[in-house]
Write an enzyme that holds these catalytic residues in place. Structure first.
Site, PDB file in Angstrom:
ATOM      1  N   LYS A  16       0.838  -1.197   0.000  1.00 49.12           N
ATOM      2  CA  LYS A  16       0.000   0.000   0.000  1.00 49.12           C
ATOM      3  C   LYS A  16       0.879   1.254   0.000  1.00 49.12           C
ATOM      4  O   LYS A  16       2.085   1.184   0.223  1.00 49.12           O
ATOM      5  CB  LYS A  16      -0.942  -0.003   1.212  1.00 49.12           C
ATOM      6  CG  LYS A  16      -0.253  -0.048   2.566  1.00 49.12           C
ATOM      7  CD  LYS A  16      -1.274  -0.162   3.686  1.00 49.12           C
ATOM      8  CE  LYS A  16      -0.575  -0.206   5.042  1.00 49.12           C
ATOM      9  NZ  LYS A  16      -1.538  -0.276   6.158  1.00 49.12           N
ATOM     10  N   TYR A  38      16.541  30.808   4.938  1.00 50.64           N
ATOM     11  CA  TYR A  38      15.349  31.550   5.314  1.00 50.64           C
ATOM     12  C   TYR A  38      15.310  31.860   6.809  1.00 50.64           C
ATOM     13  O   TYR A  38      15.657  31.017   7.646  1.00 50.64           O
ATOM     14  CB  TYR A  38      14.091  30.755   4.956  1.00 50.64           C
ATOM     15  CG  TYR A  38      13.776  30.768   3.482  1.00 50.64           C
ATOM     16  CD1 TYR A  38      13.513  31.955   2.808  1.00 50.64           C
ATOM     17  CD2 TYR A  38      13.722  29.577   2.762  1.00 50.64           C
ATOM     18  CE1 TYR A  38      13.218  31.959   1.452  1.00 50.64           C
ATOM     19  CE2 TYR A  38      13.420  29.569   1.412  1.00 50.64           C
ATOM     20  CZ  TYR A  38      13.168  30.768   0.761  1.00 50.64           C
ATOM     21  OH  TYR A  38      12.871  30.773  -0.579  1.00 50.64           O
TER      22      TYR A  38
END
Length: 364
Positions: A38, A260
């Site tokens: 999955k 940043y």
């Protein structure tokens, strides 16, 4: 410059996958193996992993589109739909494609019984809630559901009886004993029925050895299902090696901020490397300063904020990294379990979050 530079890619080692399957087969013995694929095979690529898997008996996926993708790719091995169908209209499609749904509530059972235009009889699994309390019928409903499934003309034979352990990754947890007892009591009237309980953790912990199917997921990909250990401790090998090139190397003076928010500045003169991977590739944005990155045979600390396409690594004053070198974010040399521990998450999340833009290179 070292190698030709690339943005993030994942080298998927199919030999490691086969090795892990061999380890699992030795543990499973005569039990059948339902390999869990999955979430795009835990980020490793659903179709290619399914094609490469050997010595397993069936494939487990969560969603109908995953199952149909495998059938459309020519995968003929049995496929089990772990969450079952979501709508009655899917039932004839599943039957025609020989996809085996898990029935986990009365609503699904009623839809299955009422289904029309089902041209092929389908095998089904019946999930019993023994204490996980997510999916599954109550133990008191097993008799009714079991008989009802036997009576449905388009159901092929008796269902596989299954449950799921909430605490298999803590083998000594009292909940495991409670759930095993409830499961044993629930299935006791159905001697000879096919049964399933163990995921990767239960398999490696030796829990639920008496049941017919094991359902390894994480272990297939070389990752430990237990905290404070790595796959290598159990003879497993990492299948995914998440990598990216160092696309900039520069000297930074003490106190000069990088990235940043000017969130990090070195205390002394140093060198930094910019690696071409970021949260746009699935690398965790919340990774803290010090998260390890493997370059050229040693670990370096990530510093500053994770950007969409880049991270910054402190290379130190004694520069040993060159432009174009390959950084490993996790894999053979840097276990994903260690990165998950540093980030404060679990290996499942890191693997499953690898973005679609990350190229998967399959190595035979």
């Amino acid at each position: 410059m070292a190698d030709a530079m690339r943005p993030a890619w994942a080298a998927i080692n199919l030999q490691a996958l086969q090795h892990n399957t061999h380890v699992i087969r030795k543990l499973a013995g005569e039990r059948r193996i339902l390999g869990i694929l999955k979430a795009n095979a835990y980020g490793h690529g659903l179709t290619r992993i399914a094609q490469a898997l050997a010595d397993i008996d069936a494939i487990g996926v969560a969603r109908v589109d995953e199952a149909l993708q495998l059938r459309n790719a020519g995968i003929t091995r049995p496929i089990v739909l772990l969450e079952g169908f979501f709508a009655a209209e899917q039932i004839p499609v599943l039957a025609a494609s020989s996809i085996q749904p898990v029935i986990h509530n009365m609503h699904q059972l009623e839809q299955l019984a009422a289904a029309e235009h089902v041209s092929d009889a389908m095998r089904v699994w019946l999930k019993i809630d023994t204490g996980m309390h997510r999916l599954g019928i109550e133990p008191s409903q097993v008799s009714t559901c079991y008989q009802r499934l036997l009576d449905i003309p388009h159901v092929n034979g008796a269902p596989v009886l299954m449950s799921h352990l909430a605490c298999a990754d803590e083998p000594d947890h009292e909940q495991n004993r409670k759930q095993l007892t409830r499961f044993s009591e629930a299935i006791s009237p159905y001697q000879g029925s096919v049964t399933s309980m163990a995921n990767s953790a239960a398999l490696f912990a030796g829990i639920g050895k008496e049941y017919d199917w094991v359902r390894p997921g994480l272990a297939l990909y070389g990752v430990s299902p237990f905290s404070e250990t790595i796959g290598r401790d159990y003879g497993l090998e990492a299948v995914m090696n998440l990598q990216a090139s160092v696309i900039s190397v520069r000297k930074i003076k003490a106190g000069e901020p990088v990235g940043y928010g000017a969130a990090w500045a070195p205390a002394t003169d140093t060198h930094i490397g910019i690696v071409a991977i970021g949260y746009g590739d699935g690398y965790p944005r919340h990774a803290p300063e010090g998260t390890p990155v493997w370059i050229g045979g040693r670990c370096y600390p990530m510093v500053g904020r994770v950007a969409m396409d880049m991270i910054t690594v402190d290379l130190g004053a004694d520069l040993r990294v060159a432009l174009g070198d390959t950084a490993q974010l996790w894999g053979r040399d840097l276990p994903v379990e260690k990165v998950a521990e540093a980030v404060g998450t679990i290996p499942y999340e890191l693997l499953c979050n690898v973005a679609r833009r990350v190229q998967l290179d399959y190595l035979d």
